[in-house]
Design a protein around this motif. Structure first.
Motif, PDB file in Angstrom:
ATOM      1  N   GLN A 275       0.846  -1.192   0.000  1.00 44.92           N
ATOM      2  CA  GLN A 275       0.000   0.000   0.000  1.00 44.92           C
ATOM      3  C   GLN A 275       0.884   1.245   0.000  1.00 44.92           C
ATOM      4  N   SER A 276       0.382   2.307  -0.587  1.00 44.67           N
ATOM      5  CA  SER A 276       1.197   3.513  -0.613  1.00 44.67           C
ATOM      6  C   SER A 276       1.120   4.222   0.730  1.00 44.67           C
ATOM      7  N   ASN A 277       2.164   4.955   1.073  1.00 42.99           N
ATOM      8  CA  ASN A 277       2.109   5.868   2.216  1.00 42.99           C
ATOM      9  C   ASN A 277       2.750   7.174   1.783  1.00 42.99           C
ATOM     10  N   GLU A 278       2.824   8.128   2.688  1.00 39.30           N
ATOM     11  CA  GLU A 278       3.213   9.472   2.242  1.00 39.30           C
ATOM     12  C   GLU A 278       4.656   9.546   1.730  1.00 39.30           C
ATOM     13  N   ASN A 279       5.522   8.633   2.162  1.00 36.69           N
ATOM     14  CA  ASN A 279       6.912   8.709   1.741  1.00 36.69           C
ATOM     15  C   ASN A 279       7.272   7.737   0.626  1.00 36.69           C
ATOM     16  N   SER A 280       6.320   7.049   0.112  1.00 34.75           N
ATOM     17  CA  SER A 280       6.672   5.988  -0.830  1.00 34.75           C
ATOM     18  C   SER A 280       6.481   6.436  -2.279  1.00 34.75           C
ATOM     19  N   ILE A 281       7.156   5.685  -3.123  1.00 36.03           N
ATOM     20  CA  ILE A 281       7.116   5.990  -4.557  1.00 36.03           C
ATOM     21  C   ILE A 281       6.622   4.753  -5.283  1.00 36.03           C
ATOM     22  N   PRO A 282       5.664   4.872  -6.159  1.00 38.98           N
ATOM     23  CA  PRO A 282       5.154   3.699  -6.870  1.00 38.98           C
ATOM     24  C   PRO A 282       6.154   3.218  -7.932  1.00 38.98           C
ATOM     25  N   ALA A 283       6.250   1.911  -8.041  1.00 38.88           N
ATOM     26  CA  ALA A 283       7.172   1.329  -9.013  1.00 38.88           C
ATOM     27  C   ALA A 283       6.634  -0.011  -9.467  1.00 38.88           C
ATOM     28  N   VAL A 284       6.964  -0.367 -10.692  1.00 35.63           N
ATOM     29  CA  VAL A 284       6.465  -1.620 -11.225  1.00 35.63           C
ATOM     30  C   VAL A 284       7.580  -2.675 -11.208  1.00 35.63           C
ATOM     31  N   VAL A 285       7.235  -3.893 -10.862  1.00 30.07           N
ATOM     32  CA  VAL A 285       8.214  -4.980 -10.773  1.00 30.07           C
ATOM     33  C   VAL A 285       8.576  -5.437 -12.185  1.00 30.07           C
ATOM     34  N   ILE A 286       9.863  -5.388 -12.501  1.00 31.45           N
ATOM     35  CA  ILE A 286      10.343  -5.803 -13.825  1.00 31.45           C
ATOM     36  C   ILE A 286      10.826  -7.247 -13.793  1.00 31.45           C
ATOM     37  N   HIS A 287      11.509  -7.573 -12.694  1.00 31.96           N
ATOM     38  CA  HIS A 287      12.124  -8.903 -12.640  1.00 31.96           C
ATOM     39  C   HIS A 287      12.289  -9.322 -11.183  1.00 31.96           C
ATOM     40  N   ILE A 288      12.089 -10.591 -10.907  1.00 34.45           N
ATOM     41  CA  ILE A 288      12.321 -11.109  -9.556  1.00 34.45           C
ATOM     42  C   ILE A 288      13.254 -12.307  -9.653  1.00 34.45           C
ATOM     43  N   PHE A 323       5.224 -11.476  -4.539  1.00 35.97           N
ATOM     44  CA  PHE A 323       5.027 -10.403  -5.508  1.00 35.97           C
ATOM     45  C   PHE A 323       5.143 -10.983  -6.910  1.00 35.97           C
ATOM     46  N   HIS A 324       4.573 -10.286  -7.837  1.00 39.00           N
ATOM     47  CA  HIS A 324       4.629 -10.810  -9.208  1.00 39.00           C
ATOM     48  C   HIS A 324       5.173  -9.770 -10.165  1.00 39.00           C
ATOM     49  N   LYS A 325       5.671 -10.255 -11.245  1.00 34.04           N
ATOM     50  CA  LYS A 325       6.163  -9.393 -12.310  1.00 34.04           C
ATOM     51  C   LYS A 325       5.002  -8.530 -12.816  1.00 34.04           C
ATOM     52  N   GLY A 326       5.229  -7.236 -12.982  1.00 37.23           N
ATOM     53  CA  GLY A 326       4.169  -6.358 -13.478  1.00 37.23           C
ATOM     54  C   GLY A 326       3.326  -5.741 -12.375  1.00 37.23           C
ATOM     55  N   GLU A 327       3.503  -6.243 -11.152  1.00 37.23           N
ATOM     56  CA  GLU A 327       2.751  -5.720 -10.022  1.00 37.23           C
ATOM     57  C   GLU A 327       3.292  -4.340  -9.627  1.00 37.23           C
ATOM     58  N   ILE A 328       2.407  -3.490  -9.127  1.00 38.49           N
ATOM     59  CA  ILE A 328       2.877  -2.174  -8.687  1.00 38.49           C
ATOM     60  C   ILE A 328       3.063  -2.182  -7.173  1.00 38.49           C
ATOM     61  N   LEU A 329       4.285  -1.798  -6.746  1.00 34.04           N
ATOM     62  CA  LEU A 329       4.601  -1.774  -5.320  1.00 34.04           C
ATOM     63  C   LEU A 329       5.006  -0.360  -4.935  1.00 34.04           C
ATOM     64  N   TYR A 330       5.089  -0.118  -3.644  1.00 31.46           N
ATOM     65  CA  TYR A 330       5.441   1.224  -3.157  1.00 31.46           C
ATOM     66  C   TYR A 330       6.752   1.147  -2.403  1.00 31.46           C
ATOM     67  N   ALA A 331       7.762   1.832  -2.915  1.00 31.42           N
ATOM     68  CA  ALA A 331       9.104   1.726  -2.339  1.00 31.42           C
ATOM     69  C   ALA A 331       9.389   2.919  -1.444  1.00 31.42           C
ATOM     70  N   GLU A 332       9.967   2.596  -0.318  1.00 32.48           N
ATOM     71  CA  GLU A 332      10.315   3.655   0.627  1.00 32.48           C
ATOM     72  C   GLU A 332      11.832   3.769   0.712  1.00 32.48           C
ATOM     73  N   PHE A 333      12.349   4.956   0.429  1.00 32.00           N
ATOM     74  CA  PHE A 333      13.798   5.183   0.374  1.00 32.00           C
ATOM     75  C   PHE A 333      14.260   5.911   1.630  1.00 32.00           C
ATOM     76  N   LYS A 334      14.075   5.281   2.739  1.00 32.05           N
ATOM     77  CA  LYS A 334      14.273   6.005   3.986  1.00 32.05           C
ATOM     78  C   LYS A 334      15.732   6.348   4.256  1.00 32.05           C
ATOM     79  N   ASN A 335      16.604   5.422   3.935  1.00 32.26           N
ATOM     80  CA  ASN A 335      18.013   5.609   4.302  1.00 32.26           C
ATOM     81  C   ASN A 335      18.870   6.226   3.220  1.00 32.26           C
ATOM     82  N   ILE A 336      18.245   6.889   2.272  1.00 32.27           N
ATOM     83  CA  ILE A 336      19.049   7.440   1.181  1.00 32.27           C
ATOM     84  C   ILE A 336      20.091   8.422   1.720  1.00 32.27           C
ATOM     85  N   VAL A 337      21.326   8.271   1.218  1.00 26.70           N
ATOM     86  CA  VAL A 337      22.422   9.121   1.676  1.00 26.70           C
ATOM     87  C   VAL A 337      22.762  10.088   0.554  1.00 26.70           C
TER      88      VAL A 337
END
Lengths: 365, 285
Positions: A275-288, A323-337
């Motif tokens: 699920q999305s939250n305020e800090n997340s970015i939507p992204a589609v799964v290309i490969h697992i 998760f499946h290929k093509g699925e949309i997930l929400y990524a959180e980049f909390k520790n980005i330096v």
């Protein structure tokens, strides 16, 4: 033996291999010179051995100026990348070489040489190969013989140039452990060159990270991994996702970096949500890729089309997934330096505000 | 000129192209036929002509005073030239293979000059330098040193034409081997000489031997350069090849072929030795 390198510079023609390097190595230390190819790490090792002449600077062994001393006088043990065993000599003769070429006055007797060589061969667990020729040995065995040969002259410093570079993964793993054991047993100052960050972090007590003929950072494996001094060290010590420019400034909701910033985050530090939250970015799964203990994802940001990698343990995946290929997930980049692109150093509070700073400081602590 | 390939090149999988049997045998037949006509038959002729008038006459021709003198001179020339070429060859090959310096490419080209120029020119050069009308002529004359039309001239001319054999053989070999083993020897405490005699020399042993065998064959067989400087003084400055020519020109055909058969034998021995060394090198390489 402690080694001090002071303002050392070395150029080959117009190419500067080593640029004004300062380095202090404690007695008994186990040091990795780590860097990409062309970073000058092998040149530095050869300068220490005296196999290259430096252009400027000084090298001290135990506080004594060794800059002008010959290779022979330095009494270092050197293990070459391709072993450099003497092809036309048996294993026994190879190991005995250093003893046999000693001046007559201090040369051990034949019997002493034989005892010493057999003892060394036993030490490297290859005494049954004494009568073989190097060509008849496997790579791992040759490397062990090269080490036995270097140890025969009882050096106070052991220098190894990419010692495991030419070996397959399994033998490499075995020899790494074995070399550590030898270092613990003999407690001899050891410096080895490697381009493999895993090898350096796993084996060494001190890691010296080099790039373009300069030292980027010196520290224990924990220090350099946890507190990378700059963007190069951060990206060299493990897999990273890199974000810069506009995509960094405008598209990370919680990041307020500048145009000059470049953001790094390791794949295992990105958290995926369904699920999305305020800090997340939507992204589609290309490969697992589910093989092994970590599951690797390749995703594409929906907003900027940038690709990035995410890793999680397979346990975690079992809990969260599948998760499946093509699925949309929400990524959180909390520790980005964030690093300043010009100075390569970590951006300070002045440039970055809010959450990022706290993210960095929590990451740094 | 002997065209030779670098020793270390292993001709792996010289692809087997599927050919109809007839074409295959046509190719093999042509190659063998050519070899037979141009090499094997002449070689046989040398021996049959030499032995045509009986074995006694054959040995008589070899035992002739002038023939013996020619054999002696040829052996002596080879005995001087081959060791000198071994030393110069090793030094030059070492310098070229292991050091970087300005003018290295020029040096490599210079080494090939004896292969590139006609041996006659090589001989003429020495005449122009040391002959009585030559650059050093007056100096040599006042000091009563004789080079042209005497043994030193023959030796010089032979060194000139045989110089590339050893160097050419050693350079690729030493370049391929690199300097790691030598550096290892030095880090283990060896002195420069110890390194050379215990590591460098044993490593180049077979390549050096190969070069020396070819060098020796050429030194004994050289005609052109030596012919110009020798003056053909019988019993004094006549080498075996020159002696063959003199005998032939004087219609002593059997004797000419008898002496020539010595050179043919030398060629055969050289080939056997060469194959042996090649086999050894492959085994050790």
């Amino acid at each position: 033996m402690g080694i001090k390198i002071r303002n050392v510079t070395k150029a080959f023609g117009t190419y500067t291999a080593i640029q004004d390097i300062n380095l202090q190595i404690q007695k008994g230390d186990f040091v990795a010179l780590l860097g990409p190819s062309g970073s000058g790490k092998t040149t530095l090792l050869r300068l220490i051995a005296g196999l290259e002449n430096l252009d400027a600077g000084k090298i001290f062994f135990n506080g004594i100026d060794y800059t002008a001393k010959t290779v022979k006088e330095r009494k270092v043990g050197f293990v070459f990348q391709h072993y450099a065993l003497f092809k036309h000599m048996t294993i026994f003769e190879n190991v005995a070489f250093g003893l046999k070429v000693k001046p007559r006055k201090i040369r051990p007797t034949k019997k002493e040489i034989k005892e010493k060589v057999m003892e060394l061969l036993k030490f490297v667990q290859l005494e049954h190969l004494a009568d073989r020729y190097p060509a008849q040995l496997s790579g791992g065995q040759r490397q062990r013989i090269a080490l036995a040969r270097a140890l025969a002259v009882e050096p106070e410093v052991l220098l190894l140039d990419e010692p495991f570079g030419a070996l397959d993964a399994k033998v490499r793993q075995e020899l790494r452990r074995w070399l550590r054991e030898i270092h613990q047993k003999l407690n001899i100052t050891t410096i080895f060159v490697t381009h493999d960050q895993e090898e350096a972090l796993e084996m060494a007590d001190t890691v010296v990270i080099m790039n373009h003929g300069k030292i980027e950072q010196i520290g224990s494996p924990e220090e350099v991994y946890e507190k990378p001094a700059n963007a190069f060290v951060y990206s060299f010590l493990g897999k990273v996702n890199e974000f810069k420019g506009e995509s960094l400034v405008t598209n990370f909701p919680h990041v307020k970096g500048t145009e000059e910033a470049v953001g790094y985050i390791r794949p295992h530090e990105i958290v995926l949500h369904q699920q999305s939250n305020e800090n997340s970015i939507p992204a589609v799964v290309i490969h697992i890729n589910k093989a092994g203990s970590t599951v690797r994802f390749e995703l594409k940001r929906l907003d900027t089309d940038e690709l990035f990698e995410v890793e999680m343990t397979s346990d975690h995946y079992k809990k969260q997934g599948p998760f499946h290929k093509g699925e949309i997930l929400y990524a959180e980049f909390k520790n980005i330096v964030l690093f300043d692109r010009k100075t390569n150093s970590i951006q300070t509070e002045k440039n970055v505000q809010g959450e990022v700073v706290s993210a960095i400081s929590s990451y740094m602590s | 000129m002997i065209a030779k390939e670098p020793l270390n090149v292993k001709r792996v999988g010289a692809g087997r192209i599927p050919l109809a049997p007839i074409r295959k045998w046509l190719l093999i037949g042509t190659a063998l036929g050519f070899l037979g006509v141009f090499i094997l038959i002449p070689l046989l002729v040398v021996f049959t002509e030499a032995l045509k008038k009986g074995i006694e006459l054959y040995f008589a021709a070899l035992k002739d005073v002038d023939a013996l003198a020619a054999i002696k001179l040829t052996l002596m020339t080879a005995a001087i030239v081959v060791p000198l070429n071994a030393i110069f060859g090793v030094i030059a090959a070492w310098a070229i293979a292991k050091f970087e310096f300005k003018g290295k490419n020029i040096l490599i080209t210079l080494i090939d000059i004896p292969f590139a120029v006609s041996p006659v020119i090589a001989g003429l050069v020495f005449v122009l330098l040391f002959g009585s009308q030559g650059v050093f002529g007056p100096f040599l004359e006042t000091n009563n040193i004789k080079i042209i039309f005497s043994i030193p001239g023959i030796v010089l001319a032979t060194i000139f034409v045989t110089f590339p054999f050893v160097v050419r053989e050693l350079i690729p070999m030493m370049q391929e081997q690199g300097s790691e083993e030598e550096e290892a020897a030095i880090t283990l405490g060896a002195s420069g000489w110890q390194m050379f005699f215990r590591v460098t020399l044993p490593n180049m042993k077979w390549g050096l031997l190969y070069g020396l065998i070819l060098c020796n064959a050429r030194a004994m067989g050289e005609f052109g350069a030596v012919s110009v400087v020798s003056g053909h003084i019988r019993g004094l400055t006549n080498t075996v090849p020159l002696h063959v020519e003199i005998l032939y020109n004087e219609y002593h055909f059997s004797a000419a072929f008898a002496v020539a058969s010595l050179l043919a034998l030398l060629a055969l021995v050289t080939l056997v030795l060469k194959s042996l060394v090649e086999w050894k090198t492959r085994k050790n390489g």
